[in-house]
Design a protein around this motif. Structure first.
Motif, PDB file in Angstrom:
ATOM      1  N   HIS A   1      39.296 -31.104 -31.182  1.00 23.22           N
ATOM      2  CA  HIS A   1      40.138 -32.442 -30.895  1.00 23.22           C
ATOM      3  C   HIS A   1      40.477 -32.956 -32.221  1.00 23.22           C
ATOM      4  N   THR A   2      41.658 -33.512 -32.796  1.00 25.55           N
ATOM      5  CA  THR A   2      42.130 -34.199 -33.990  1.00 25.55           C
ATOM      6  C   THR A   2      42.496 -35.559 -33.397  1.00 25.55           C
ATOM      7  N   GLU A   3      41.960 -36.317 -34.279  1.00 28.46           N
ATOM      8  CA  GLU A   3      42.041 -37.750 -34.152  1.00 28.46           C
ATOM      9  C   GLU A   3      43.508 -37.957 -34.630  1.00 28.46           C
ATOM     10  N   ASN A   4      44.102 -39.004 -34.010  1.00 18.18           N
ATOM     11  CA  ASN A   4      45.522 -39.381 -34.279  1.00 18.18           C
ATOM     12  C   ASN A   4      45.657 -40.077 -35.692  1.00 18.18           C
ATOM     13  N   VAL A   5      45.865 -39.506 -36.805  1.00 17.72           N
ATOM     14  CA  VAL A   5      45.890 -40.085 -38.208  1.00 17.72           C
ATOM     15  C   VAL A   5      47.269 -40.292 -38.616  1.00 17.72           C
ATOM     16  N   GLU A   6      48.191 -40.083 -37.868  1.00 13.80           N
ATOM     17  CA  GLU A   6      49.835 -40.254 -38.190  1.00 13.80           C
ATOM     18  C   GLU A   6      50.052 -41.301 -38.903  1.00 13.80           C
ATOM     19  N   GLU A   7      49.618 -42.496 -38.309  1.00 14.17           N
ATOM     20  CA  GLU A   7      49.886 -43.929 -38.734  1.00 14.17           C
ATOM     21  C   GLU A   7      49.097 -44.086 -40.004  1.00 14.17           C
ATOM     22  N   GLU A   8      48.076 -43.566 -40.475  1.00 13.71           N
ATOM     23  CA  GLU A   8      47.320 -43.719 -41.572  1.00 13.71           C
ATOM     24  C   GLU A   8      47.738 -43.186 -42.634  1.00 13.71           C
ATOM     25  N   GLY A   9      48.666 -41.915 -42.625  1.00 11.32           N
ATOM     26  CA  GLY A   9      49.118 -41.247 -43.524  1.00 11.32           C
ATOM     27  C   GLY A   9      48.086 -39.947 -43.823  1.00 11.32           C
ATOM     28  N   GLU A  10      48.785 -38.952 -44.670  1.00 13.96           N
ATOM     29  CA  GLU A  10      47.959 -37.655 -44.600  1.00 13.96           C
ATOM     30  C   GLU A  10      46.977 -38.043 -45.718  1.00 13.96           C
ATOM     31  N   ASN A  11      46.638 -38.873 -46.574  1.00 15.10           N
ATOM     32  CA  ASN A  11      45.570 -38.807 -47.289  1.00 15.10           C
ATOM     33  C   ASN A  11      44.748 -40.146 -46.924  1.00 15.10           C
ATOM     34  N   ALA A  12      44.868 -40.885 -45.783  1.00 12.01           N
ATOM     35  CA  ALA A  12      44.353 -41.738 -45.387  1.00 12.01           C
ATOM     36  C   ALA A  12      42.843 -41.185 -45.168  1.00 12.01           C
ATOM     37  N   HIS A  13      41.477 -42.224 -45.427  1.00 10.01           N
ATOM     38  CA  HIS A  13      40.252 -41.508 -45.348  1.00 10.01           C
ATOM     39  C   HIS A  13      39.651 -42.142 -44.345  1.00 10.01           C
TER      40      HIS A  13
END
Length: 207
Positions: free
Chosen positions: A104-116
């Motif tokens: 399962h991959t968290e939805n990190v699209e809004e955080e940007g590719e390099n968001a930690h």
């Protein structure tokens, strides 16, 4: 340049690298523990505080290395849903073991590719260590593979995912009358993994 990983945080790219590393050692451990290749075709390597076995067989490496590179790419693109190692009898093609890793991959699209995301890498590696320990311990309760066997790896991705040209579509390779053993899970806080090992039942019906 943004660092891929820091001690207490991780981004999408760094998470993909860690999960790929887990699959590298996990698949090698299964191949060694289930004796699909001769013991002398593996070498010892220290990782996660464990002594793990990894292959130095050239043909096997030629299969695994590009596979794992593709796995890392799809993880970083949030495309990988499941990886399955299937063990089948050579003569009958019957599937006798199915090691299933759901991702399962968290939805990190809004955080940007390099968001930690916040999670100590030491904790992640300890969780991976616990899973690898279970794979090693599995030999004590899995049935012996008495017939010659081979293996394949199935990859489940999102819709409209472009696969390498030399890859082919496959059936699910399910097992009838099987017993299921649930292994530990681990999470990078970006990718989380539930692992299910499905083994052909050795129970015989009562007469």
């Amino acid at each position: 340049m943004t660092e891929t990983k820091t001690r207490n945080s991780i981004n999408l790219k760094g998470s993909a690298q860690l999960v790929k590393e887990f699959f590298h050692f996990g698949l090698n451990s299964i191949l060694y523990q289930r004796a699909l290749y001769p013991a002398d075709s593996f070498k010892r390597e220290k990782k996660y505080g464990l002594t793990l076995l990894v292959t130095h067989d050239k043909k096997l490496l030629a299969f695994l290395e590009p596979l794992l590179q593709q796995v890392e790419y799809w993880l970083a693109k949030k495309k990988l849903k499941r990886l399955v190692m299937v063990i089948s009898e050579v003569k009958t093609k019957e599937v006798v073991e199915r090691w299933q890793f759901d991702i399962h991959t968290e939805n990190v699209e809004e955080e940007g590719e390099n968001a930690h995301r916040q999670k100590d890498e030491k904790k992640i590696r300890q969780e991976i260590c616990d899973v690898l320990r279970q794979i090693t311990a599995s030999v004590s309760f899995l049935p012996c593979l008495e017939e010659p066997v081979s293996f394949d790896v199935l990859i489940y991705t999102g819709k409209d995912t472009e696969a390498p040209e030399d890859w082919t579509e496959s059936g699910a390779c399910l097992i009838n009358n099987s017993e299921t053993v649930q292994l530990r899970s681990f999470s990078t806080s970006v990718h989380s993994m539930n692992k299910r090992m499905k083994v052909l039942s050795t129970l015989k019906p009562l007469i």
